[in-house]
Write an enzyme that holds these catalytic residues in place. Sequence first.
Site, PDB file in Angstrom:
ATOM      1  N   CYS A  25       0.873  -1.167   0.000  1.00  9.39           N
ATOM      2  CA  CYS A  25       0.000   0.000   0.000  1.00  9.39           C
ATOM      3  C   CYS A  25       0.913   1.220   0.000  1.00  9.39           C
ATOM      4  O   CYS A  25       1.594   1.494   0.986  1.00  9.39           O
ATOM      5  CB  CYS A  25      -0.911   0.001   1.220  1.00  9.39           C
ATOM      6  SG  CYS A  25      -2.036   1.428   1.261  1.00  9.39           S
ATOM      7  N   GLU A  48      -3.870   1.219  -6.173  1.00  8.12           N
ATOM      8  CA  GLU A  48      -2.947   0.187  -6.622  1.00  8.12           C
ATOM      9  C   GLU A  48      -2.834   0.314  -8.133  1.00  8.12           C
ATOM     10  O   GLU A  48      -3.678   0.964  -8.773  1.00  8.12           O
ATOM     11  CB  GLU A  48      -3.452  -1.202  -6.193  1.00  8.12           C
ATOM     12  CG  GLU A  48      -2.372  -2.253  -6.097  1.00  8.12           C
ATOM     13  CD  GLU A  48      -1.168  -1.820  -5.307  1.00  8.12           C
ATOM     14  OE1 GLU A  48      -0.178  -1.380  -5.938  1.00  8.12           O
ATOM     15  OE2 GLU A  48      -1.200  -1.914  -4.076  1.00  8.12           O
TER      16      GLU A  48
END
Length: 219
Positions: free
Chosen positions: A2, A105
């Site tokens: 992340c 992402e």
Amino acid sequence: MCGRFAVTLPPDAMAQLFAATPANDLPDVPNYNVCPTTQIHVIRAGEGQRHLQSMRWGFLPHWYKTPTDGPLLINARAETIAEKPAFRAACRERRCLIPATGFYEWTKDGEGKRLPWYIHRSDGAPLAFAAVWQDWARGEEAFRTCAIVTTGANDRMRQIHHRMPVILEPRDWALWLGEEGKGAATLMRAANEDVLEFYRVDPKVNSNRARGEDLIAPI
């Protein structure tokens, strides 16, 4: 992993949601492009209560002589966090939560261009990332720092990336924060596949300087 996220909840709403006392120096919100090494909102437990405070996203082990003395540790792998020298003490003693509205992402197209995706809870509720924190100081320079705990992605998320942050449900917050004894290790797993949904967003979020609500608009 992340490496970028968004947070839109006002501090008073975060404090109410997590039953935490807010500090006076919290970062500005909304922020649709939260980047590593910046100050972020974190909930930790201590002194008999929960605290909503600001921490540097980028964990600094105590042996770093400067903030850039080693790798930038924005994530801690759930599979090895209890054994890695950088994280093992924090995993036992200094766990925290990081609130977010969603995270980003990337995949790549046939030409190798990075294509961003925005991931958020399917029920519209805020996310709570599992995280660990560490105080670091050298001379007059001092930071309270943190890293997001990640794990292997569930089948649905694996379409985008093989890793994902550990996302905790409200019923698990107290255990992760150390308020309900031992057993936090059992929480370091991928969220159920129905918890998250995702969609493509504009590539302008690829820049860490990008700002604005349109960063999370679907395309």
